[in-house]
Design a protein around this motif. Structure first.
Motif, short mmCIF file in Angstrom:
data_model
loop_
_atom_site.label_atom_id
_atom_site.label_comp_id
_atom_site.label_asym_id
_atom_site.label_seq_id
_atom_site.Cartn_x
_atom_site.Cartn_y
_atom_site.Cartn_z
N GLY A 1 -62.52 35.29 30.79
CA GLY A 1 -64.02 36.06 30.81
C GLY A 1 -65.32 35.09 32.38
N THR B 1 -64.34 42.83 31.27
CA THR B 1 -65.44 41.88 31.43
C THR B 1 -66.83 42.30 31.88
OG1 THR B 1 -63.47 40.80 32.26
CG2 THR B 1 -65.85 39.16 32.96
N ALA C 1 -69.02 43.49 29.17
CA ALA C 1 -69.34 41.95 28.49
C ALA C 1 -70.44 41.21 28.55
CB ALA C 1 -68.43 41.95 28.33
N GLU C 2 -70.27 41.03 30.23
CA GLU C 2 -71.60 39.73 30.53
C GLU C 2 -72.81 40.76 31.15
OE1 GLU C 2 -71.09 36.84 30.69
OE2 GLU C 2 -69.07 37.02 29.78
#
Length: 212
Positions: free
Chosen positions: A37, A119, A122-123
């Motif tokens: 991640g 990923t 999520a960011e």
């Protein structure tokens, strides 16, 4: 004597060597980001994975954000390059949409593509510019490509090609993309993907959504 003539015979020119190092760093960063991640990944991990010095990484990418953005752009560029394997002409809109649809689902449901998408999602709240980079490099380009296809076909009146393209892509993705993202099911077999695409194309062409 020039630097070019001072190079050992058979050695690559400096720009080629630099490009090779960038590719090496990006490939390593891709693996590290997918495994750990964005938050947990470090430039030290990427530098070790790439087999280059930390100074080499920073010479090309000043921050981890820049490196992740470059990975996003490279992934999206590869996705768009692979989206259509053969030239899609305007003469047969149904077949053109089928080609795009089959390639799209085959690529977007790939386990690596799903991991990459997770990923980014999520960011994105913490790093909105990364989400913006992904959207501009991938989904936005895909919508524009399908919109151009609808405009060039001339088989149906399309007042808003971009909106129609978004609707078609939404039909393709349906709930399947979410189920695969959540691990509820795995990527379908090619025959099932073709069935899903045929249904989406038939529905799209049969309804008024393309002329909305």
């Amino acid at each position: 004597m020039s630097h070019e003539s001072a190079r050992p015979p058979g050695s690559p020119p400096p720009e080629a060597a630099a490009n090779a190092k960038v590719a090496k760093i990006l490939n390593a960063a891709r693996r590290v980001f997918l495994e750990h991640g964005f938050g947990a990944a470090t430039t030290d991990m990427i530098q070790r994975e790439a087999g280059v010095s930390k100074s080499t990484v920073y010479a090309h990418f000043a921050t981890k954000d820049q490196l992740f953005a470059a990975v996003i752009q490279a992934e999206c560029g590869c996705f768009m390059h692979n989206l259509v394997t053969e030239p899609v002409g305007p003469s047969d809109l149904r077949e053109s949409l089928r080609q795009v649809g089959n390639r799209f689902l085959d690529l977007v449901l790939d386990p690596v593509a799903l991991a990459f998408y997770r990923t980014i999602v999520a960011e994105a709240p913490r790093f909105p510019h990364l989400g913006q980079t992904f959207y501009a490099s991938g989904p936005c380009r895909l919508t524009a490509m399908v919109a151009r296809l609808l405009e060039e076909a001339g088989e149906m009146p399309v007042e808003d090609p971009a909106a129609a393209a978004e609707q078609f892509i939404g039909m393709l993705r349906g709930d399947l993309h979410l189920r695969c993202l959540l691990g509820v099911e795995m990527k379908p077999e090619p025959a099932e993907i073709r069935r899903i695409v045929d249904h989406a194309v038939d529905t799209f062409l049969r309804t008024d959504c393309a002329a909305a």
